[in-house]
Design a protein around this motif. Structure first.
Motif, PDB file in Angstrom:
ATOM      1  N   ASP A  29       0.833  -1.204   0.000  1.00  0.00           N
ATOM      2  CA  ASP A  29       0.000   0.000   0.000  1.00  0.00           C
ATOM      3  C   ASP A  29       0.869   1.255   0.000  1.00  0.00           C
ATOM      4  N   ARG A  30       1.881   1.266   0.855  1.00  0.00           N
ATOM      5  CA  ARG A  30       2.776   2.427   0.897  1.00  0.00           C
ATOM      6  C   ARG A  30       3.606   2.519  -0.378  1.00  0.00           C
ATOM      7  N   ALA A  31       3.984   1.380  -0.933  1.00  0.00           N
ATOM      8  CA  ALA A  31       4.729   1.387  -2.192  1.00  0.00           C
ATOM      9  C   ALA A  31       3.889   2.017  -3.295  1.00  0.00           C
ATOM     10  N   GLU A  32       2.638   1.590  -3.381  1.00  0.00           N
ATOM     11  CA  GLU A  32       1.733   2.147  -4.386  1.00  0.00           C
ATOM     12  C   GLU A  32       1.593   3.650  -4.218  1.00  0.00           C
ATOM     13  N   ASP A  33       1.409   4.089  -2.977  1.00  0.00           N
ATOM     14  CA  ASP A  33       1.243   5.518  -2.705  1.00  0.00           C
ATOM     15  C   ASP A  33       2.493   6.297  -3.119  1.00  0.00           C
ATOM     16  N   ALA A  34       3.664   5.744  -2.824  1.00  0.00           N
ATOM     17  CA  ALA A  34       4.911   6.433  -3.170  1.00  0.00           C
ATOM     18  C   ALA A  34       5.041   6.568  -4.683  1.00  0.00           C
ATOM     19  N   PHE A  35       4.786   5.488  -5.409  1.00  0.00           N
ATOM     20  CA  PHE A  35       4.879   5.563  -6.864  1.00  0.00           C
ATOM     21  C   PHE A  35       3.895   6.580  -7.429  1.00  0.00           C
ATOM     22  N   GLN A  36       2.672   6.572  -6.904  1.00  0.00           N
ATOM     23  CA  GLN A  36       1.661   7.499  -7.414  1.00  0.00           C
ATOM     24  C   GLN A  36       2.055   8.951  -7.155  1.00  0.00           C
ATOM     25  N   ARG A  37       2.641   9.212  -5.988  1.00  0.00           N
ATOM     26  CA  ARG A  37       3.089  10.578  -5.689  1.00  0.00           C
ATOM     27  C   ARG A  37       4.175  11.010  -6.668  1.00  0.00           C
ATOM     28  N   GLY A  38       5.098  10.113  -6.939  1.00  0.00           N
ATOM     29  CA  GLY A  38       6.156  10.435  -7.883  1.00  0.00           C
ATOM     30  C   GLY A  38       5.618  10.677  -9.287  1.00  0.00           C
ATOM     31  N   LEU A  39       4.668   9.849  -9.714  1.00  0.00           N
ATOM     32  CA  LEU A  39       4.118   9.984 -11.058  1.00  0.00           C
ATOM     33  C   LEU A  39       3.244  11.221 -11.192  1.00  0.00           C
ATOM     34  N   ARG A  40       2.639  11.677 -10.104  1.00  0.00           N
ATOM     35  CA  ARG A  40       1.894  12.941 -10.168  1.00  0.00           C
ATOM     36  C   ARG A  40       2.841  14.111 -10.405  1.00  0.00           C
ATOM     37  N   LEU A  41       4.037  14.002  -9.848  1.00  0.00           N
ATOM     38  CA  LEU A  41       5.031  15.055 -10.043  1.00  0.00           C
ATOM     39  C   LEU A  41       5.679  14.976 -11.419  1.00  0.00           C
ATOM     40  N   ALA A  42       5.876  13.768 -11.912  1.00  0.00           N
ATOM     41  CA  ALA A  42       6.571  13.588 -13.201  1.00  0.00           C
ATOM     42  C   ALA A  42       5.942  12.412 -13.948  1.00  0.00           C
ATOM     43  N   PRO A  43       4.752  12.609 -14.519  1.00  0.00           N
ATOM     44  CA  PRO A  43       4.016  11.497 -15.139  1.00  0.00           C
ATOM     45  C   PRO A  43       4.728  10.841 -16.312  1.00  0.00           C
ATOM     46  N   ASN A  44       5.623  11.561 -16.955  1.00  0.00           N
ATOM     47  CA  ASN A  44       6.314  10.996 -18.117  1.00  0.00           C
ATOM     48  C   ASN A  44       7.735  10.546 -17.811  1.00  0.00           C
ATOM     49  N   ASP A  45       8.110  10.555 -16.553  1.00  0.00           N
ATOM     50  CA  ASP A  45       9.464  10.160 -16.183  1.00  0.00           C
ATOM     51  C   ASP A  45       9.687   8.681 -16.527  1.00  0.00           C
ATOM     52  N   ALA A  46      10.685   8.430 -17.354  1.00  0.00           N
ATOM     53  CA  ALA A  46      10.917   7.075 -17.845  1.00  0.00           C
ATOM     54  C   ALA A  46      11.283   6.111 -16.725  1.00  0.00           C
ATOM     55  N   ASP A  47      12.142   6.528 -15.815  1.00  0.00           N
ATOM     56  CA  ASP A  47      12.560   5.638 -14.740  1.00  0.00           C
ATOM     57  C   ASP A  47      11.414   5.317 -13.787  1.00  0.00           C
ATOM     58  N   LEU A  48      10.612   6.328 -13.475  1.00  0.00           N
ATOM     59  CA  LEU A  48       9.464   6.093 -12.601  1.00  0.00           C
ATOM     60  C   LEU A  48       8.482   5.118 -13.253  1.00  0.00           C
ATOM     61  N   ASN A  49       8.209   5.299 -14.528  1.00  0.00           N
ATOM     62  CA  ASN A  49       7.301   4.384 -15.213  1.00  0.00           C
ATOM     63  C   ASN A  49       7.884   2.979 -15.293  1.00  0.00           C
ATOM     64  N   ASN A  50       9.186   2.876 -15.504  1.00  0.00           N
ATOM     65  CA  ASN A  50       9.837   1.574 -15.532  1.00  0.00           C
ATOM     66  C   ASN A  50       9.753   0.881 -14.174  1.00  0.00           C
ATOM     67  N   SER A  51      10.069   1.612 -13.118  1.00  0.00           N
ATOM     68  CA  SER A  51      10.032   1.031 -11.774  1.00  0.00           C
ATOM     69  C   SER A  51       8.606   0.680 -11.360  1.00  0.00           C
ATOM     70  N   TYR A  52       7.663   1.552 -11.675  1.00  0.00           N
ATOM     71  CA  TYR A  52       6.272   1.273 -11.325  1.00  0.00           C
ATOM     72  C   TYR A  52       5.760   0.075 -12.128  1.00  0.00           C
ATOM     73  N   GLY A  53       6.191  -0.025 -13.376  1.00  0.00           N
ATOM     74  CA  GLY A  53       5.810  -1.186 -14.162  1.00  0.00           C
ATOM     75  C   GLY A  53       6.288  -2.480 -13.541  1.00  0.00           C
ATOM     76  N   TRP A  54       7.512  -2.477 -13.020  1.00  0.00           N
ATOM     77  CA  TRP A  54       8.038  -3.685 -12.378  1.00  0.00           C
ATOM     78  C   TRP A  54       7.259  -3.995 -11.103  1.00  0.00           C
ATOM     79  N   PHE A  55       6.876  -2.957 -10.380  1.00  0.00           N
ATOM     80  CA  PHE A  55       6.047  -3.145  -9.191  1.00  0.00           C
ATOM     81  C   PHE A  55       4.705  -3.773  -9.574  1.00  0.00           C
ATOM     82  N   LEU A  56       4.095  -3.289 -10.631  1.00  0.00           N
ATOM     83  CA  LEU A  56       2.822  -3.854 -11.077  1.00  0.00           C
ATOM     84  C   LEU A  56       3.000  -5.323 -11.460  1.00  0.00           C
ATOM     85  N   CYS A  57       4.084  -5.617 -12.135  1.00  0.00           N
ATOM     86  CA  CYS A  57       4.339  -6.993 -12.557  1.00  0.00           C
ATOM     87  C   CYS A  57       4.511  -7.916 -11.356  1.00  0.00           C
TER      88      CYS A  57
END
Length: 311
Positions: free
Chosen positions: A144-172
């Motif tokens: 739950d906290r991991a999800e919240d952290a990723f979402q906060r980061g993506l709200r700040l930088a929705p197109n950030d490649a590293d954030l999307n890559n890391s969040y994708g791995w979390f989803l997987c």
């Protein structure tokens, strides 16, 4: 092939899967661990070594053992670390993030969390901090906290490649493999992303987990084309082709993997099974001898003793 006079890189494959490439990461980590942080490092250097997102494993592994890497070298859109354009707050937060990354790589999650919290206090709008925070919480089992952290980061930088890559791995890792493929695709949309092999091999691994071999092969092949030293891509392509009965194609990747990196129980076992499938008795015996001698207590040696070549 390695340059003349060089020796194989000393990397290990994360249990089950294998984030690999120019640095030993996503399933590969440096076998001897990270060097102590002696001075503030550039974000790229400290974080790029963190996660070669998704390694060579076939089961779930932590991000630090696989492929979620957190930050690429600075692009034209962000101030270079230490440059006049970088604010004092951003510089201090960056240093804390680099320290957190080092501690995270050493699995010292308590200290990593403390450094990340300090970074957020200094600069709450520094998006990369939340990506690392999400990875730490995920490794701690707090999704739950991991999800919240990723979402906060993506709200700040929705197109950030590293954030999307890391969040994708979390989803997987959390049973949302199909959704993860979209995140990896978003990471690849960034034309300035300097490590596209990572989201490509991550997409390959996650596609394999849902049985989509066509998508997996396409992404793993692209990862290998982008980075011919990518151990993650080589390992999974060899496994994929061996499973399909295309042993000659599997042999190309298994042999390249052995010639590029120091052998592990997993890579020796993979190569041994390929040679067994091809009927190359002498090569199979040689690999079996190496496996028994170097990794006598490994699960792979146990499978060999049982004659379970399909494992």
């Amino acid at each position: 092939m390695r340059p003349a006079g060089s020796s194989p890189a000393k990397c290990r494959i994360a249990p089950g899967c294998v984030n690999a490439s120019s640095a030993c990461a996503s399933w590969k980590e440096p076998i001897d661990g990270p060097a102590p942080v002696k001075a503030p490092l550039a974000v790229a250097a400290a974080l790029a070594s963190l996660l070669w997102l998704a390694g060579c494993a076939t089961d779930g592994t932590s991000a630090s053992e696989s492929g979620a890497n957190i930050a690429s070298p600075p692009t034209a859109r962000s101030p270079l670390p230490g440059s006049p354009e970088e604010s004092e707050e951003r510089r201090r937060a960056r240093i804390r993030l680099e320290l957190a990354a080092s501690y995270y790589q050493q699995s010292n999650f308590t200290v990593a969390l403390d450094e990340l919290r300090q970074a957020i206090e200094i600069d709450p709008n520094y998006a990369p901090v939340y990506g690392v925070l999400g990875l730490v919480y995920n490794d701690l089992g707090d999704r739950d906290r991991a999800e919240d952290a990723f979402q906060r980061g993506l709200r700040l930088a929705p197109n950030d490649a590293d954030l999307n890559n890391s969040y994708g791995w979390f989803l997987c890792q959390t049973g949302r493999e199909r959704a993860s493929l979209d995140r990896f695709a978003r990471a690849l949309n960034d034309p300035l992303y300097r490590t596209p092999a990572k989201p490509l091999h991550n997409a390959g691994i996650c596609a394999l987990r849902i049985g989509d071999e066509e998508t997996a092969e396409r992404n793993l092949q692209r990862a290998f084309q982008v980075d011919p030293s990518n151990a993650v891509a080589m390992y999974h392509l060899a496994e994929l082709y061996l499973k399909r009965g295309e042993a000659s194609r599997a042999r190309f990747y298994s042999q390249r993997l052995l010639s590029t990196y120091e052998p592990t129980a997993q890579t020796l076992w993979l190569a041994l099974r390929v040679e067994h499938s091809l009927g190359n008795g002498d090569a199979e015996k040689s690999l079996a001898l190496q496996l028994r001698r170097r990794f006598p207590d490994s699960p792979e040696s146990a499978l060999l003793a049982q004659g379970r070549f399909g494992g």
